[in-house]
Scaffold this motif. Structure first.
Motif, short mmCIF file in Angstrom:
data_model
loop_
_atom_site.label_atom_id
_atom_site.label_comp_id
_atom_site.label_asym_id
_atom_site.label_seq_id
_atom_site.Cartn_x
_atom_site.Cartn_y
_atom_site.Cartn_z
N ALA A 84 -52.00 57.51 38.90
CA ALA A 84 -50.80 57.10 38.17
C ALA A 84 -50.69 55.58 38.12
O ALA A 84 -50.38 55.00 37.08
N ARG A 85 -50.99 54.94 39.26
CA ARG A 85 -50.95 53.48 39.30
C ARG A 85 -51.97 52.90 38.32
O ARG A 85 -51.66 51.99 37.57
N SER A 86 -53.18 53.48 38.34
CA SER A 86 -54.24 52.92 37.50
C SER A 86 -53.93 53.14 36.03
O SER A 86 -54.43 52.45 35.16
N LEU A 87 -53.04 54.12 35.75
CA LEU A 87 -52.65 54.35 34.36
C LEU A 87 -51.45 53.48 33.98
O LEU A 87 -50.81 53.69 32.97
N GLY A 88 -51.09 52.55 34.86
CA GLY A 88 -50.08 51.57 34.50
C GLY A 88 -48.66 51.88 34.95
O GLY A 88 -47.72 51.20 34.57
N ARG A 89 -48.48 52.93 35.79
CA ARG A 89 -47.14 53.23 36.27
C ARG A 89 -46.74 52.25 37.36
O ARG A 89 -47.54 51.85 38.20
N ARG A 90 -45.44 51.89 37.37
CA ARG A 90 -44.94 50.99 38.40
C ARG A 90 -44.65 51.79 39.67
O ARG A 90 -44.49 53.01 39.59
N PRO A 91 -44.54 51.13 40.83
CA PRO A 91 -44.35 51.88 42.08
C PRO A 91 -43.18 52.86 42.02
O PRO A 91 -43.29 54.00 42.47
N LEU A 92 -42.04 52.43 41.45
CA LEU A 92 -40.89 53.31 41.37
C LEU A 92 -41.18 54.54 40.52
O LEU A 92 -40.81 55.66 40.85
N VAL B 74 -44.17 55.82 40.01
CA VAL B 74 -45.09 56.68 40.76
C VAL B 74 -44.28 57.52 41.73
O VAL B 74 -44.47 58.74 41.86
N LEU B 75 -43.32 56.89 42.39
CA LEU B 75 -42.51 57.59 43.38
C LEU B 75 -41.80 58.77 42.74
O LEU B 75 -41.83 59.89 43.25
N ARG B 76 -41.15 58.51 41.61
CA ARG B 76 -40.33 59.59 41.09
C ARG B 76 -41.08 60.55 40.18
O ARG B 76 -40.65 61.67 39.98
N GLU B 77 -42.24 60.13 39.65
CA GLU B 77 -42.95 61.05 38.78
C GLU B 77 -44.05 61.81 39.52
O GLU B 77 -44.45 62.88 39.07
N VAL B 78 -44.54 61.25 40.61
CA VAL B 78 -45.64 61.92 41.31
C VAL B 78 -45.24 62.32 42.73
O VAL B 78 -45.19 63.50 43.08
N THR B 79 -44.90 61.33 43.55
CA THR B 79 -44.72 61.60 44.97
C THR B 79 -43.57 62.56 45.23
O THR B 79 -43.74 63.59 45.89
N VAL B 80 -42.37 62.22 44.72
CA VAL B 80 -41.20 63.04 45.03
C VAL B 80 -41.34 64.47 44.50
O VAL B 80 -41.10 65.42 45.24
N PRO B 81 -41.76 64.67 43.23
CA PRO B 81 -41.91 66.05 42.77
C PRO B 81 -42.89 66.85 43.62
O PRO B 81 -42.65 68.01 43.92
N LEU B 82 -44.00 66.21 44.03
CA LEU B 82 -44.98 66.93 44.83
C LEU B 82 -44.43 67.27 46.20
O LEU B 82 -44.72 68.32 46.77
N ALA B 83 -43.64 66.35 46.74
CA ALA B 83 -43.14 66.54 48.11
C ALA B 83 -41.82 67.30 48.12
O ALA B 83 -41.32 67.64 49.19
N ALA B 84 -41.27 67.59 46.94
CA ALA B 84 -39.91 68.14 46.88
C ALA B 84 -39.66 69.36 47.78
O ALA B 84 -38.65 69.40 48.48
#
Lengths: 355, 520
Positions: B429-437, B439-449
């Protein structure tokens, strides 16, 4: 799959909640810095009173309802452990929300008195109660009394074998058979009474010998009573009303225990009090009204009936069946205000390894 | 072909971790705030411990009795943790990896003890078997109350174990036991150790069970010091020592985690793990599960029923009970929400970043977790009266107290949930240009929900049972089930207390049940 805008909206809400959770306390903290004393909850209105009660809600709540009715005061109560509430009042300092402190024992009131947070009470209120049962600095007064007693298991101990003094409890024949609650405030008051009436040395010797006699340790008076009733211990050191409470709960025929009031000036027959003190600040007038109410005939009779404690105001007698009259009780000849020398008692208890 | 990240030595993940030492501000700022909140009580303790001069504090610390208390507390902690590991891991293995009949039922039953407050359990045991009082009773009550802290993460970890590895080991000639010992167990270690740490901190901070069982520990001595001497210094000094113990335990647990990565890589998803036939071991396995469930759940409930039946102090006040239920659900809900929100950044940082800052943030969250509730409550009285007076004895302050008390529960749930999510997805996600925030809400949080939700449920249950801080900080006149229960038991009206205890257990059973059903 959820749409992107919907998810964003949800996240925004979450973020807003999180931000509010952080900002609100901070904003409130800033607000308090320029707050004027009058808005501090204390003394908002003359007719409201906040009571910190270390006495049980079941006992006190109906009485405080009557207080509201009779005086027109608006009463709010916080219930808690007496000592924890005292600690809370000390942490609150002069911004305490409490107007009246209703304590389970004189020691906590003594501690507050020593820190100077209690207001002097009017002589007219003080005079209703025997000087034996109030604070030395005239800033707290007892409202009900309780006697230290020996509870005994009727299957294990015959009436004729009962001890005549706590000093007999160090005898080998009671080895491992006495239950007590070393961390309980009532026990501390009893030890303090012994210290005051019989001296430091004699008390230390007694504690050492008593501990060497392997008494059973319990958390509270109620647990001691249950332990004796169940036959775990033959004798126990408790306050008289715990037994009467249990009698109410299960009925006398289901009990295997009875009370023994020690005679003479034995410290094991100490009569201690639950009492009240008025906190300095905007609620002191309301607090004094409440004190007068609690020393009135109705409240005194209520205590006697509901809690099986002794009424302390002259002219009110207890209706509880099987309870010896207050003036027939023994107990050491001491000033109850001296029971605030609790710290010395604790040092002693620590030294002998009891707490 | 599937592969999982191998423990230490696999160069790619290690290299990536090194590259991301510093968490972005969007995580670091709220995490720092959470840590600062958790450290508040320590500031108060420092003030109180030193107010009568360092000499006095030293006297308390150096007393012979302090050493004795330390030994007793540590002895109890070590015993309870060992037993909890035994119970938790064995039940997790039986319910997840064997053909035990009705695994779902047992899963829920192994989670339900969370709903039983340890003081209720202790009281039930000691009233039935007074001889238990002391070390044995304290061990029994605490073990039965705490083993779900080990069971839950271990069962979740077992469900994640990719059977491919075990099959490979079997095909290379290892027997079932050796596969368990050499392949499965190492993968469970972080989960079990994390659970064990929570158990240890619970035991250190517990007052209810040890006081009912009359076993003198640090926390009981702290209470005694408040109760008996009105002297706050010895209590503060002993509390400081508890903080030191906590930090040592947390650091120890951190070390034991090692550097293993536990996320699956490669395409596809893992199959559900195979269930081992129990054969003639079915009956003993069932007996073991039944015994634990009976002791931890059925027995306290039966005791409550007995009290209601024999006592005549039972006054049925449905209105009051309902009020208490509503208040309890409200404070526990708000508390769990705030705790999870503040735990999220700390948990993500703990899972994803290395380096001193990350470590310190996580340890700070834990630092006060072994402190008795009364100490934390007095600390908040101290600070709020001075700096946030309008909030004093208001709901928000109570919520803050719950955050301080229970942050680590949510942090550990978040951390392990994030660990399961493959970090490569975030990198992509980062390499595709997403900002840390983003990444957090589109990848990390949904996966860890799901894991975070489990953390919320756990926090909810624990807040419901909390007593000392609730008593001191609740709005005047507000009652929760725990405070009602306390109020009734202080007059020893067991029968009147029993409905509140039963309601507490029943309400707490809902999130506990959901936790048991939760599949990571």
């Amino acid at each position: 799959m959820k749409s992107e805008p919907a998810r964003r909206a949800r996240l925004r809400t979450l973020a807003a909640v999180a931000a509010a959770a952080v900002v609100l306390p901070a904003a409130a903290a800033c607000g308090s810095d320029n707050g004027d004393g009058g808005k501090d909850g204390k003394g908002e209105k003359n007719n409201s009173l906040v009571v910190y009660s270390g006495r049980d809600e079941a006992l006190v709540a109906p009485l405080l309802k009557d207080l509201e009715k009779e005086t027109g005061l608006k009463v709010e109560v916080r219930y808690g452990d007496t000592a924890e509430l005292a600690a809370q009042i000390l942490e609150e300092g002069d911004r305490t929300k409490a107007g009246l402190f209703f304590a389970q024992d004189g020691g906590a009131l003594g501690a507050l008195s020593k820190e100077g947070v209690l207001d002097k009470l009017p002589q007219k209120s003080l005079d209703k109660v025997d000087a034996k049962y109030r604070g030395g600095k005239d800033d707290w007064v007892g409202v009900s009394g309780r006697s230290r007693v020996v509870i005994y298991n009727t299957d294990k101990v015959a009436e004729k074998d009962l001890p005549k003094s706590v000093h007999e409890l160090t005898d080998a024949k009671w080895k491992g058979k006495v239950g007590y609650a070393p961390t309980n405030a009532s026990f501390h008051a009893f030890v303090t009474a012994m210290r005051v009436s019989e001296g430091e040395k004699k008390t230390r010797d007694w504690l050492t010998a008593f501990k060497a006699n392997s008494p059973k340790v319990y958390e509270k008076n109620g647990a001691v009573r249950d332990g004796v009733d169940a036959g775990e211990a033959s004798l126990g050191l408790i306050n008289h009303y715990y037994w009467f409470e249990k009698r109410k709960e299960v009925g006398e025929d289901k009990l295997n225990s009875k009370l023994h009031f020690l005679p003479g000036s034995d410290p094991g027959a100490l009569v201690n009090v639950a009492g009240v003190g008025v906190l300095k600040g905007g609620q002191s007038e309301a607090g004094r009204k409440a004190v007068d109410f609690l020393l009135g005939k109705d409240a005194q009779t209520y205590f006697a009936k509901e809690t099986s404690e002794y009424p302390l105001v002259a002219g009110v007698t207890s209706p509880v069946e099987g309870l010896p009259a207050l003036n027939t009780l023994g107990g050491p000849d001491i000033d109850l205000s001296e029971l605030d020398s609790l710290e010395k008692t604790l040092e002693l208890l620590k030294d002998v390894g009891m707490v | 072909m599937t592969a999982t990240l191998r423990p230490a030595g696999a160069s790619a993940p290690a290299g990536r971790r090194r590259a991301r030492r510093r968490p972005p501000a969007v995580l670091a700022v709220p995490a720092t705030l959470a840590a600062a909140l958790a450290l508040l009580p320590l500031g108060y303790l420092a003030v109180r411990a030193l107010e009568n001069g360092p000499g006095y504090a030293w006297d308390v610390l150096a007393a012979e009795r302090t050493v004795e208390l330390l030994a007793r507390s540590l002895g109890l902690t070590a015993t309870v943790v060992t037993l909890c590991l035994l119970l938790g891991v064995s039940l997790a293995w039986l319910t997840v990896r064997t053909a035990l009949p009705a695994p779902r039922l047992w899963t829920v039953l192994a989670t339900l003890p969370l709903a039983v407050p340890s003081y209720v359990a202790a009281f039930a045991w000691v009233s039935a078997l007074p001889g238990l009082a002391g070390f044995t009773g304290a061990t029994l009550a605490l073990t039965l109350a705490c083993f779900p802290y080990v069971y839950l993460p271990t069962a979740a970890a077992l469900r994640r174990v990719d059977p491919a590895q075990e099959e490979a080991a079997r095909s290379l000639g290892l027997g079932a036991w050796r596969v368990f010992a050499r392949i499965t167990l190492p993968q469970l270690r972080p989960a079990a150790a994390g659970g064990g740490l929570l158990v240890a901190l619970y035991v250190l901070s517990d007052f209810g069970a040890v006081s009912i069982m009359r076993y003198e520990t640090f926390t009981r001595a702290i209470h005694t010091s408040y109760r008996a001497s009105f002297d706050r210094t010895p209590a503060a000094v002993l509390s400081c020592l508890l903080v030191v113990l906590t930090v040592l335990l947390v650091v120890g647990e951190n070390r034991s985690r090692g550097r293993a990565g536990h996320a699956r890589t490669g395409s596809g998803t893992a199959r559900p793990p195979l269930r081992l036939g129990l054969g003639r071991w079915t009956a003993p396995a069932l007996a073991w599960c039944t015994a634990v469930a009976a002791a931890a759940v059925a027995f306290p409930l039966a005791t409550l029923g007995y009290w209601i039946a024999v006592g005549n102090s039972a006054t049925w006040e449905p209105g009051r009970l309902w009020d208490a239920v509503q208040n309890t659900v409200t404070v526990a809900g708000l508390g769990a929400l705030a705790t999870v929100l503040l735990a999220l950044p700390v948990g993500v940082i703990a899972a994803r970043y290395r380096g001193r800052t990350a470590r310190l943030l996580e340890q700070a969250a834990y630092a006060g977790h072994a402190l008795p509730g009364i100490t934390v409550a007095l600390a908040l009285v101290f600070f709020s009266v001075r700096y946030a007076y309008p909030l004093y004895q208001q709901l928000p302050l109570l919520v803050v107290a719950y955050v301080v008390l229970f942050l680590p529960l949510a942090v550990s749930a978040t951390r392990s949930a994030v660990l399961q999510a493959p970090p490569v997805l975030e990198d992509a996600a980062r390499s595709l240009g997403r900002r840390p925030l983003q990444v957090l809400r589109e990848v990390t949080v949904p996966l860890a929900a799901p894991g975070v939700a489990a953390g919320a449920a756990l926090t909810f249950v624990v807040i419901m049972k909390e007593l000392p801080a609730t008593l001191l900080l609740r709005p005047t006149g507000m009652d929760t089930l725990a405070t009602r229960l306390w109020a009734e038991t202080t007059v020893s009206a067991y029968a009147a207390a029993a409905p509140y205890a039963a309601a507490l257990i029943l309400v707490a059973a809902v999130p506990a049940y959901l936790l048991g059903r939760h599949r990571s």
